[in-house]
Design a protein around this motif. Sequence first.
Motif, PDB file in Angstrom:
ATOM      1  N   VAL A  75      45.931  35.646  40.033  1.00 58.41           N
ATOM      2  CA  VAL A  75      44.938  34.621  39.913  1.00 58.41           C
ATOM      3  C   VAL A  75      44.341  34.447  38.496  1.00 58.41           C
ATOM      4  O   VAL A  75      43.920  33.291  38.268  1.00 58.41           O
ATOM      5  N   SER A  76      44.240  35.606  37.953  1.00 58.39           N
ATOM      6  CA  SER A  76      43.334  35.806  36.865  1.00 58.39           C
ATOM      7  C   SER A  76      44.175  36.937  36.110  1.00 58.39           C
ATOM      8  O   SER A  76      44.500  37.988  36.787  1.00 58.39           O
ATOM      9  N   PRO A  77      44.222  37.027  34.711  1.00 60.40           N
ATOM     10  CA  PRO A  77      44.756  38.020  33.963  1.00 60.40           C
ATOM     11  C   PRO A  77      43.815  39.324  34.212  1.00 60.40           C
ATOM     12  O   PRO A  77      44.185  40.430  33.941  1.00 60.40           O
ATOM     13  N   ARG A  78      42.615  39.037  34.481  1.00 60.43           N
ATOM     14  CA  ARG A  78      41.432  40.315  34.722  1.00 60.43           C
ATOM     15  C   ARG A  78      42.231  41.134  35.890  1.00 60.43           C
ATOM     16  O   ARG A  78      41.901  42.209  35.859  1.00 60.43           O
ATOM     17  N   VAL A  79      43.145  40.574  36.768  1.00 64.17           N
ATOM     18  CA  VAL A  79      43.515  41.278  37.890  1.00 64.17           C
ATOM     19  C   VAL A  79      44.520  42.429  37.301  1.00 64.17           C
ATOM     20  O   VAL A  79      44.385  43.591  37.718  1.00 64.17           O
ATOM     21  N   VAL A  80      45.163  41.944  36.352  1.00 67.41           N
ATOM     22  CA  VAL A  80      46.359  42.929  35.694  1.00 67.41           C
ATOM     23  C   VAL A  80      45.447  43.844  34.881  1.00 67.41           C
ATOM     24  O   VAL A  80      45.824  45.236  35.063  1.00 67.41           O
ATOM     25  N   GLU A  81      44.634  43.652  34.149  1.00 68.62           N
ATOM     26  CA  GLU A  81      43.485  44.558  33.646  1.00 68.62           C
ATOM     27  C   GLU A  81      42.929  45.651  34.617  1.00 68.62           C
ATOM     28  O   GLU A  81      42.859  46.741  34.230  1.00 68.62           O
TER      29      GLU A  81
ATOM     30  N   LEU B  37      54.989  42.945  39.629  1.00 67.90           N
ATOM     31  CA  LEU B  37      54.952  41.595  40.518  1.00 67.90           C
ATOM     32  C   LEU B  37      54.042  40.443  39.773  1.00 67.90           C
ATOM     33  O   LEU B  37      54.885  39.308  39.972  1.00 67.90           O
ATOM     34  N   PHE B  38      53.063  40.791  38.812  1.00 65.34           N
ATOM     35  CA  PHE B  38      52.434  39.784  38.386  1.00 65.34           C
ATOM     36  C   PHE B  38      52.823  39.633  36.977  1.00 65.34           C
ATOM     37  O   PHE B  38      52.173  38.746  36.094  1.00 65.34           O
ATOM     38  N   GLU B  39      54.076  39.752  36.708  1.00 71.46           N
ATOM     39  CA  GLU B  39      54.733  39.998  35.258  1.00 71.46           C
ATOM     40  C   GLU B  39      53.852  40.411  34.202  1.00 71.46           C
ATOM     41  O   GLU B  39      53.774  39.818  33.109  1.00 71.46           O
ATOM     42  N   GLY B  40      53.032  41.313  34.590  1.00 76.51           N
ATOM     43  CA  GLY B  40      52.140  42.036  33.435  1.00 76.51           C
ATOM     44  C   GLY B  40      52.911  43.165  33.033  1.00 76.51           C
ATOM     45  O   GLY B  40      54.091  43.569  33.305  1.00 76.51           O
TER      46      GLY B  40
ATOM     47  N   ASP C  36      36.045  38.341  44.660  1.00 77.75           N
ATOM     48  CA  ASP C  36      35.169  37.425  43.893  1.00 77.75           C
ATOM     49  C   ASP C  36      36.438  36.539  42.999  1.00 77.75           C
ATOM     50  O   ASP C  36      36.090  35.120  42.973  1.00 77.75           O
ATOM     51  N   LEU C  37      37.346  37.136  42.399  1.00 83.63           N
ATOM     52  CA  LEU C  37      38.412  36.057  41.767  1.00 83.63           C
ATOM     53  C   LEU C  37      39.231  35.455  42.790  1.00 83.63           C
ATOM     54  O   LEU C  37      40.137  34.381  42.282  1.00 83.63           O
TER      55      LEU C  37
END
Length: 163
Positions: free
Chosen positions: A4-10, A65-68, A111-112
């Motif tokens: 949902v946000s690149p922050r999740v991968v971070e 899974l998130f392509e990160g 929150d995201l």
Amino acid sequence: MQPVSPRVVELLNEALTFELTVTNTYFLHARMLDNWGLPKLGKVFYALSIDEMKDADAIINRILLFEGHPNLQRLGNITVGETAEEMLALAYESEKAAVKQFNAAAQECHDLGDHGTAAVFEEYVRDEEQHAEWFEAQLEAIKRVGVQGYLAQQIDASVPPGS
Ligand SMILES: [Fe+2]
Ligand SMILES: [Fe+2]
């Protein structure tokens, strides 16, 4: 699948750094304890090291899974305990820090709007709470029976090496 946000991968990569750091720390402490003739406590650190490695493995999978890009290059500081008691105290602090970090990460994911990753972090919070509790109990036992009494229980002279 996109997060949902690149922050999740971070957040997942920050957790990965944590898990890899404790994996290595516990592994080193396990072998040091064996070397000091305290294999019972060594076995516990070894088993925990494998546990943390499995956490790292699951996090790597979720990032993919998130392509990160899972970051395996980054490692936190490895603080080496000079005594068994210090190893236990360091581990207790690090498990409490994990609980704090993963609780905050779970909240941020909620929150995201990423409740799936939040649930993963929440599961880790429970794992790390249990680890923290175990280390806390060891420190408590040391307070009650003294460090000598505690360490005497960690010796296993029954099995000679190589048998
Ligand atoms: Fe872990
Ligand atoms: Fe842990």
